[in-house]
Design a protein around this motif. Structure first.
Motif, mmCIF file in Angstrom:
data_model
loop_
_atom_site.group_PDB
_atom_site.id
_atom_site.type_symbol
_atom_site.label_atom_id
_atom_site.label_comp_id
_atom_site.label_asym_id
_atom_site.label_seq_id
_atom_site.Cartn_x
_atom_site.Cartn_y
_atom_site.Cartn_z
ATOM 1 N N ALA A 134 19.886 22.142 -6.750
ATOM 2 C CA ALA A 134 19.261 21.253 -5.755
ATOM 3 C C ALA A 134 19.439 21.854 -4.361
ATOM 4 O O ALA A 134 18.516 21.825 -3.532
ATOM 5 C CB ALA A 134 19.891 19.868 -5.824
ATOM 6 N N GLY A 135 20.629 22.422 -4.096
ATOM 7 C CA GLY A 135 20.919 23.080 -2.812
ATOM 8 C C GLY A 135 19.981 24.248 -2.577
ATOM 9 O O GLY A 135 19.466 24.435 -1.463
ATOM 10 N N ASP A 136 19.733 25.053 -3.630
ATOM 11 C CA ASP A 136 18.804 26.196 -3.524
ATOM 12 C C ASP A 136 17.422 25.709 -3.111
ATOM 13 O O ASP A 136 16.756 26.333 -2.280
ATOM 14 C CB ASP A 136 18.676 26.910 -4.878
ATOM 15 N N LEU B 247 11.303 32.704 0.269
ATOM 16 C CA LEU B 247 12.199 31.534 0.343
ATOM 17 C C LEU B 247 11.597 30.333 -0.393
ATOM 18 O O LEU B 247 12.309 29.601 -1.082
ATOM 19 C CB LEU B 247 12.488 31.179 1.803
ATOM 20 N N PHE B 248 10.284 30.149 -0.269
ATOM 21 C CA PHE B 248 9.634 29.042 -0.993
ATOM 22 C C PHE B 248 9.696 29.280 -2.506
ATOM 23 O O PHE B 248 9.902 28.350 -3.278
ATOM 24 C CB PHE B 248 8.193 28.841 -0.521
ATOM 25 N N LEU B 249 9.530 30.542 -2.908
ATOM 26 C CA LEU B 249 9.645 30.856 -4.342
ATOM 27 C C LEU B 249 11.077 30.575 -4.825
ATOM 28 O O LEU B 249 11.286 30.079 -5.927
ATOM 29 C CB LEU B 249 9.271 32.321 -4.612
ATOM 30 N N GLY B 250 12.046 30.879 -3.950
ATOM 31 C CA GLY B 250 13.447 30.585 -4.266
ATOM 32 C C GLY B 250 13.668 29.085 -4.427
ATOM 33 O O GLY B 250 14.430 28.638 -5.279
ATOM 34 N N ALA B 251 12.961 28.303 -3.587
ATOM 35 C CA ALA B 251 13.070 26.838 -3.681
ATOM 36 C C ALA B 251 12.499 26.359 -5.017
ATOM 37 O O ALA B 251 13.075 25.486 -5.673
ATOM 38 C CB ALA B 251 12.323 26.187 -2.528
ATOM 39 N N ILE B 252 11.383 26.973 -5.437
ATOM 40 C CA ILE B 252 10.791 26.598 -6.738
ATOM 41 C C ILE B 252 11.775 26.930 -7.859
ATOM 42 O O ILE B 252 11.979 26.147 -8.784
ATOM 43 C CB ILE B 252 9.433 27.324 -6.959
ATOM 44 N N ARG B 253 12.427 28.098 -7.748
ATOM 45 C CA ARG B 253 13.429 28.479 -8.743
ATOM 46 C C ARG B 253 14.542 27.418 -8.800
ATOM 47 O O ARG B 253 14.980 27.011 -9.873
ATOM 48 C CB ARG B 253 14.031 29.844 -8.382
#
Lengths: 118, 372
Positions: B181-183, B218-224
């Protein structure tokens, strides 16, 4: 009983148990699903000869699940004690049927042979 | 020291078992945990006490044997006894992984290992068998010594050897649900901040040309993060993590050459904030020049080390799950241990833990600390 006889009996009963335990677990779980601890206790009560400990039952449940004779499902209703329920699969039922058939022949023939000895 | 809390005793014991189990054994641990609690409750006639928990643990036996029976590996590998195969493989993988991660990170910032340690190998290659023999001898002496010192420890207490073998257990645990959730949250927040036009004007020209890729990453990281939050650890999420880490390593190669990305800062001394050059501002106010490019290189180094580590762990876990017959997607686990306590909301509603602590005296008398 002499030490040699004891050793022979020990070796023989281990071999008998090894073959019987899969059949016992499949037979018990075919009637109703059970989680690990329940299965250990059930086998302990019903199959005293097998003297099954958790060290034997859990790995066997795991192996039977890997061989797709059992399937499992987690129940998290009590979060302090999540339970992994095991049940017999379609494949497991078929294997059990075949095992029971063979076991019946074996036990009948064994009984006849043993009765002759007695 | 041994605790008087039955749950703590069980947790400590399971931590010992975990050391000897393969990586994908969280289910086994939970199954054993339930077994121990139920057995302790049976012994305590419905109530779990420290005494009954200890008896259940003793009945279960030595953690090495339990793990070995349960995992069913039971095979010696060379001179390594079967029980130690799992922890030793984990340590070797950890060392190789950390080594690889640092090597990639260092080569990215242009440093070599010989520069760092001044390596000077003499009598090559005859020194190898001698060094292997000497190291084996030292290992045997150390393991023998610490095993001897640990001989009287109770079943619930980790031995020194197990503490060493336990190194890396956390590194291989699935991502925690709240970490995921933090990611997600951090990915979105940082992505938005880095892309704000009034922030973009502060970047160097070189970074201005690239910042949009960082925002997308960073947005892709958020999706991950969201994927891990909902799906836990499974092959799809691990593959996404590995892929993103590889992309980051590739991006870092470019970003490290771009250098420190912030050229100017906002000054808010006057009512209207004004933009001033960072380096000029520091020199003007007598602030010693901060080596920004080195800070940037360090940030890149750390992120690349983490990315390489993630690629190694993800590839290893995907192989492990495929071998176990798992496919691309399933509801996976999260890194947090399932708590043994009744959840807070249930306790607020008046439901209490069905366990109790007790003091066991040397004369065998047992004194409950709290009544049911």
């Amino acid at each position: 009983m002499s030490k040699k006889t004891e050793e022979e009996l020990d070796r023989w009963s281990k071999e008998v148990k090894r073959g019987a335990v899969t059949l016992a677990i499949l037979a018990l779980l075919s009637k109703r699903r059970a989680y690990g601890y329940e299965a250990v206790k059930l086998l302990g009560e019903k199959m005293s000869f097998l003297a099954l400990e958790q060290g034997t039952v859990y790995p066997l449940l795991r192996r039977l699940e890997q061989r797709e004779l059992l399937k499992s499902e987690w129940d998290y209703e009590d979060p302090t004690k999540p339970k992994k329920y095991y049940a017999v699969t379609e494949e497991g039922h078929m294997a059990l049927g075949a095992m029971v058939k063979d076991w019946s022949i074996l036990s009948r023939e064994m009984r006849e042979v043993v009765l002759e000895v007695e | 020291m041994s605790s008087n809390d039955p749950l703590k005793l069980i947790e400590q014991y399971l931590e010992r078992v975990r050391v000897y189990l393969p990586l994908d054994s969280e289910d086994a641990i939970v199954e054993l945990q339930t077994h121990l609690i139920e057995e302790a409750q049976r012994i305590g006639e419905g109530t779990m006490t420290a005494g009954s928990a200890m008896m259940a643990i003793e009945r279960m036996g030595d953690p090495k044997s339990v793990a070995n029976e349960y995992a069913g590996s039971g095979k010696k590998v060379g001179p390594v006894p079967a029980e130690y195969v799992n922890p030793l493989s984990r340590i070797i993988i950890l060392l190789l992984g950390v080594g690889a991660a640092f090597t990639v990170g260092l080569s990215l910032i242009g440093a070599t290992l010989t520069q760092l340690f001044g390596a000077d190998i003499q009598n090559w290659p005859f020194s190898i068998p001698l060094m292997v023999f000497l190291n084996l001898f030292i290992i045997i002496v150390i393991i023998g010594g610490i095993s001897f010192l640990d001989r009287d420890k109770p079943l619930t207490e980790k031995t020194t050897l197990e503490s060493i073998f336990g190194i890396g257990v956390d590194g291989f645990k699935p991502k925690g649900r709240w970490d995921a959730a933090g990611d997600f949250i951090m990915g979105v927040i940082l992505g938005v901040i880095i892309g704000i036009p009034s922030i973009v004007i502060l970047y160097t020209d070189a970074f201005k040309a690239l910042y949009i890729y960082v925002v997308i990453f960073l947005f892709l990281g958020a999706i991950r993060g969201a994927l891990f939050y909902f799906g836990g650890e499974n092959n799809f999420n691990l593959a996404v993590e590995a892929l993103l880490s590889v992309v980051w390593i590739a991006m870092a190669v470019v970003l490290i050459n771009v250098g420190w990305p912030i050229q100017s800062i906002y000054l808010t001394i006057s009512p209207t904030p004004e933009i001033v050059p960072l380096e000029g501002f520091l020199t003007e106010h007598g602030i010693p020049f901060v080596p920004f490019d080195w800070i940037w290189a360090f940030i890149m180094f750390v992120t690349v080390v983490i990315a390489v580590w993630r690629v190694i762990v993800a590839s290893m876990k995907i192989t492990m799950y495929l071998r176990a017959g798992k496919r691309l997607w399933w509801q996976g686990n999260w890194g947090e241990r399932r708590t043994l306590r009744t959840p807070l909301w249930r306790r607020i509603l008046g439901e209490h833990d069905q366990f109790q602590k007790e003091t066991v005296r040397h004369d065998g008398y047992m004194e409950p600390e709290e009544s049911q």
